[in-house]
Design a protein around this motif. Structure first.
Motif: not given
Ligand SMILES: [Ca+2]
Lengths: 192, 192
Positions: B22, B70, B73, B78
């Motif tokens: 991230r 998520d 991803e 991300d």
């Molecule tokens: Ca996200």
């Protein structure tokens, strides 16, 4: 608003679980797993396997248990399951989670310390299933990762079978599949 | 048993979320956060703040949403929230989560793809609250981490306030506290 401030303080404090290193490496990764990502992983493992619990369980309670089950490690650190846990270590973990929960508004802590104790005791259907699930990803890490933590820590196949048989108490079906995979690991020579 | 095998295959495949990096660093850590530990963190953030949702929510559904939110991803990567998300990226994410869920026994995938779409749409009370919660930890990372990702990505205070005001749609009380913290960051010179 004062309560929200305290909750946010707790949210920042538990970030430290992302820095607690475990004994196995996630499949495909060269680094050790941390207890925060492990906690996410076991929640999804429980959610997907909920229909295979021996007894009727409340999956929402199981997930809550698993979200908080390792918080005590922030103060106490992670230990390897095969070493067994001393009374001293368990007391340190409980002191750790109590310290964290005491950051929350007073009325909130009780629910979670009770849930954590229920998990640790491992006696209710929810706790039995949660504890079974908690064993699955580290076994998969070893099975798909050349038995790396078994080798590093000199864990024998007898120990692996005896310690992980607790999976059976939560889910006979899951243990049957995992036992098969462990037998495969023995045959492949990565579990000795 | 065949179903359990498929579920375990899914459990191994989603390990890859632990390798999705991230844009912010957890408070106190020098490394970037990964999407798996983030997912755990937002689940606990939601659980602890559930009483501050504007509307009545089902916290168990919110947690399920956040556990899977998520997963797309793994295939799509991300993106930074301040860049906005293109239609192409959203399609990639949906294809990604669909691919993962298709590993599960057939009857299981539908529930989760629906839940993911509900989260993405952000219209129901549960999704609004989940989306509000998803914004909180990265803001705390910046607030407690010298505005590191705002600085790196040249994100202005106008952008931070406008993008994060969506928190208000899930919880007015939470936004009120977070807005105060962001104003504090402006005053401290870490948000410009
Ligand atoms: Ca996200």
């Amino acid at each position: 608003m004062e309560h929200i401030e305290k909750i946010l303080e707790f949210i920042v404090e538990i970030e430290k679980l992302k820095d607690v290193q475990r004994k196995t490496k996630p499949v495909g990764l060269e680094r050790f797993e941390n207890s925060a990502e492990h906690s996410w992983h076991v929640c999804l493992t429980a959610l997907m396997l909920k229909d295979y619990a021996n007894e009727e369980i409340d999956i929402n309670r199981v997930i809550k248990m698993l979200l908080i089950h390792d918080l005590g490690e922030i103060d106490a650190g992670d230990t390897i399951v095969y070493a067994g846990q001393t009374t001293e270590y368990k007391a340190e973990e409980e002191a750790g989670i109590s310290r964290l929960l005491s950051i929350l508004p007073g009325f909130m802590a009780d629910e979670f310390i009770e849930l954590w104790r229920e998990f640790e005791a491992g006696e209710t259907a929810d706790a039995c299933f949660a504890k079974a699930i908690d064993r699955v990803p580290p076994l998969l890490h070893n099975i798909h990762g050349d038995g790396h933590s078994w080798r590093t820590h000199g864990v024998t196949k007898e120990k692996v079978f005896s310690v992980n048989q607790r999976i059976e108490a939560g889910s006979k079906d899951l243990w049957s599949v995992m036992r098969g995979k462990l037998e495969g690991a023995v045959n492949a020579g990565i579990l000795k």
